[in-house]
Scaffold this active site. Structure first.
Site, mmCIF file in Angstrom:
data_model
loop_
_atom_site.group_PDB
_atom_site.id
_atom_site.type_symbol
_atom_site.label_atom_id
_atom_site.label_comp_id
_atom_site.label_asym_id
_atom_site.label_seq_id
_atom_site.Cartn_x
_atom_site.Cartn_y
_atom_site.Cartn_z
ATOM 1 N N GLY A 48 81.036 22.042 3.647
ATOM 2 C CA GLY A 48 79.734 22.841 3.640
ATOM 3 C C GLY A 48 79.990 24.175 3.073
ATOM 4 O O GLY A 48 79.134 25.304 3.163
ATOM 5 N N GLY A 75 80.011 24.633 -0.458
ATOM 6 C CA GLY A 75 79.774 24.669 -1.853
ATOM 7 C C GLY A 75 80.702 24.081 -2.783
ATOM 8 O O GLY A 75 80.801 24.607 -4.051
ATOM 9 N N LEU A 76 81.996 23.690 -2.173
ATOM 10 C CA LEU A 76 83.109 23.383 -3.405
ATOM 11 C C LEU A 76 83.293 21.866 -3.182
ATOM 12 O O LEU A 76 84.262 21.280 -3.528
ATOM 13 C CB LEU A 76 84.365 23.980 -2.670
ATOM 14 C CG LEU A 76 84.445 25.436 -2.517
ATOM 15 C CD1 LEU A 76 85.755 25.919 -1.819
ATOM 16 C CD2 LEU A 76 84.207 26.136 -3.799
ATOM 17 N N ASP A 93 71.906 20.281 -13.088
ATOM 18 C CA ASP A 93 72.310 19.077 -13.520
ATOM 19 C C ASP A 93 71.291 17.986 -13.222
ATOM 20 O O ASP A 93 71.056 17.117 -14.093
ATOM 21 C CB ASP A 93 73.827 18.544 -12.580
ATOM 22 C CG ASP A 93 73.613 18.786 -11.039
ATOM 23 O OD1 ASP A 93 72.459 19.272 -10.786
ATOM 24 O OD2 ASP A 93 74.551 18.481 -10.684
ATOM 25 N N ASP A 142 79.171 17.238 -9.169
ATOM 26 C CA ASP A 142 80.341 17.426 -8.394
ATOM 27 C C ASP A 142 81.149 16.117 -8.474
ATOM 28 O O ASP A 142 82.316 16.240 -8.474
ATOM 29 C CB ASP A 142 79.734 17.460 -6.981
ATOM 30 C CG ASP A 142 78.772 18.504 -6.472
ATOM 31 O OD1 ASP A 142 78.509 19.499 -7.475
ATOM 32 O OD2 ASP A 142 78.114 18.683 -5.614
ATOM 33 N N GLU A 197 73.822 26.327 -12.583
ATOM 34 C CA GLU A 197 73.688 26.017 -11.392
ATOM 35 C C GLU A 197 72.121 25.292 -11.203
ATOM 36 O O GLU A 197 71.268 26.074 -11.766
ATOM 37 C CB GLU A 197 74.008 27.184 -10.544
ATOM 38 C CG GLU A 197 74.422 26.957 -9.292
ATOM 39 C CD GLU A 197 75.876 26.015 -9.159
ATOM 40 O OE1 GLU A 197 75.911 24.851 -9.307
ATOM 41 O OE2 GLU A 197 76.837 26.995 -9.013
HETATM 42 C C1 GLA Z 1 75.174 20.436 -5.323
HETATM 43 C C2 GLA Z 1 74.909 19.235 -5.857
HETATM 44 C C3 GLA Z 1 75.028 19.294 -7.492
HETATM 45 C C4 GLA Z 1 74.479 20.451 -8.043
HETATM 46 C C5 GLA Z 1 74.598 21.553 -7.184
HETATM 47 C C6 GLA Z 1 73.815 22.937 -7.840
HETATM 48 O O1 GLA Z 1 76.327 20.725 -5.315
HETATM 49 O O2 GLA Z 1 75.820 18.053 -5.271
HETATM 50 O O3 GLA Z 1 74.613 17.935 -8.216
HETATM 51 O O4 GLA Z 1 73.081 20.298 -8.308
HETATM 52 O O5 GLA Z 1 74.527 21.491 -5.933
HETATM 53 O O6 GLA Z 1 74.233 23.266 -9.191
#
Ligand code: GLA
Length: 413
Positions: free
Chosen positions: A150, A152-153, A59, A200, A56
């Site tokens: 919003g 985190g998915l 990236d 993502d 996490e």
């Molecule tokens: C968001 C960003 C991703 C990544 C995550 C954290 O989802 O879009 O690119 O950085 O946060 O891991």
């Protein structure tokens, strides 16, 4: 009332009602399309959200990530238009917007009013395609999603990847999924203004049913890892949404860049935190300002954790893998400082329950969801107990999904 979502259907535990969110969406957008545009849509595409198990906030530091596309997605009904104007209906928001290649640079609609925020994602995709000299013909579209926004998915990436499929279908070009993901990331970085990494869009574009995806964000090489059959991925939504997360996100990214710049004084060859080993970091971290040092330590140690992931999962060592997830949460909470009290409660309750190998916040943080790795035989009971424990401590009703890894973005019709 406690709702536990299971694969495509959610089971309302009180009256055992079965509902099928996915099955509802396609008829809903098809009907709305016909009502709005006076004819049935020519095509339907879907693009999933994602959950990330390990790696996490690494990236954009060239590390490794381990996401899976989930069985919740954005669905888009669309038809080509014989004009310059693209008209979109966001069914979940009950809003409409129109733009064209001429209005895209100024982020305005064809009537010169500002483009609403939600339309920046599809408009950004059109912008990125035009920049790449790929056709993005005018279309009419209605879209809706069962990826909570919003949370985190990656609801945004799923919108971007769904529109990528729409324009690929109508534009007579074809790109490999990773190339579509990179263009989506460019749209988000340069048009929407969030400095996100590639994870993502990659997961939404490249997802493989029943598999985790292990991506090396430096080389962009990736492989699939089959999730052991007796393990379930459970997603728990705190229902808390924080505002201004993109500003905080961009600040974290800037701190990582600052760490690289300062560490280059002693390690001139490093290009990113991926190149910094734990020993070197321990030796040099005292030279960094406190906050920069905390952020960078999370990244260096998280990359180390994610390097172990493949071997652990292939050896079906789910216990150790789960411990790494727990360590990841502590690090996101204490070093990267992207957790919040509700996420910490959700994780603490989960970790105390039978069958839970590991639990942590997933995605950017600041609210949203946790991801839990749970013995399949305990998953239903885990979901119930987690909902109950969280609700009793917070007075908030969470949503819990027992999810399944799904395929990436695709044209359905
Ligand atoms: C968001 C960003 C991703 C990544 C995550 C954290 O989802 O879009 O690119 O950085 O946060 O891991």
């Amino acid at each position: 009332m406690i709702a536990v979502y299971h694969d495509l259907c959610f089971v309302n535990l009180r009256d055992n009602l079965l509902q099928l969110p996915k099955m509802e969406i396609i008829p809903r957008i098809t009907k709305l399309f016909s009502e709005t545009f006076g004819a049935a849509p020519a095509h339907i595409a879907r693009a999933p959200g994602r959950v990330n198990l390990l790696g996490e906030h690494v990236d954009y530091n060239n590390g490794f990530v381990l996401p899976a596309a989930i069985d919740r997605a954005t669905y888009i009904a669309f038809s080509p238009m014989n004009s310059h104007q693209t008209t979109l209906v966001a069914a979940d928001l009950n809003q409409q917007a129109s733009f064209s290649p001429r209005t895209i640079p100024s982020k305005t609609q064809t009537d010169s009013s500002p483009l609403p925020d939600w339309a920046h994602y599809p408009a950004g995709v059109m912008w990125a395609l035009l920049e790449a000299n790929l056709a993005a013909p005018a279309l009419n579209a209605v879209y809706a999603s069962n990826v909570p926004r919003g949370s985190g998915l990656s609801s945004s990436a799923s919108v971007e990847m769904a529109f990528m499929i729409a324009w690929q279908t109508l534009g007579s070009w074809k790109l490999p999924p990773m190339q579509r993901a990179l263009l989506g990331q460019k749209a988000e970085n340069q048009y929407v203004g969030v400095n996100c990494g590639i994870m993502d869009q990659f997961a939404s574009a490249c997802g493989v049913e029943n598999n985790l995806l292990l991506l090396d964000c430096r080389s962009l090489e990736w492989k699939t890892i089959l999730l052991p059959e007796d393990v379930a991925i459970v997603i728990a939504d705190t229902t808390v949404r924080r505002k201004l997360t993109s500003g905080e996100y961009n600040k974290r990214r800037a701190a990582c860049e600052e760490a690289v710049r300062l560490l280059q004084q002693d390690l001139p060859d490093i290009k990113s935190l991926r190149n910094v080993g734990v020993d070197d970091f321990n030796r040099l971290s005292g030279k960094l300002p406190d906050e920069v040092s905390k952020r960078a330590r999370h990244v260096v140690e998280e990359i180390e954790r994610s390097k172990q992931a493949k071997a652990l999962l292939e050896a079906e060592n789910v216990n150790r893998f789960g411990e790494l997830m727990n360590e990841c949460h502590n690090s996101l909470r204490d070093l990267y400082e992207v957790s919040c009290p509700e996420l910490d409660i959700m994780v603490r309750v989960a970790q105390s329950l039978e069958g839970c190998y590991g639990a942590r916040l997933t995605g950017a943080g600041f609210g949203g969801c946790t991801v839990n790795l749970v013995a399949r035989e305990n998953a239903e009971e885990f979901a119930r107990a987690l909902a109950k424990g969280y609700e009793s401590e917070t007075d908030l009703k969470p949503e819990i999904y027992i999810t399944r890894a799904s395929n990436g973005a695709e044209l359905l019709i």
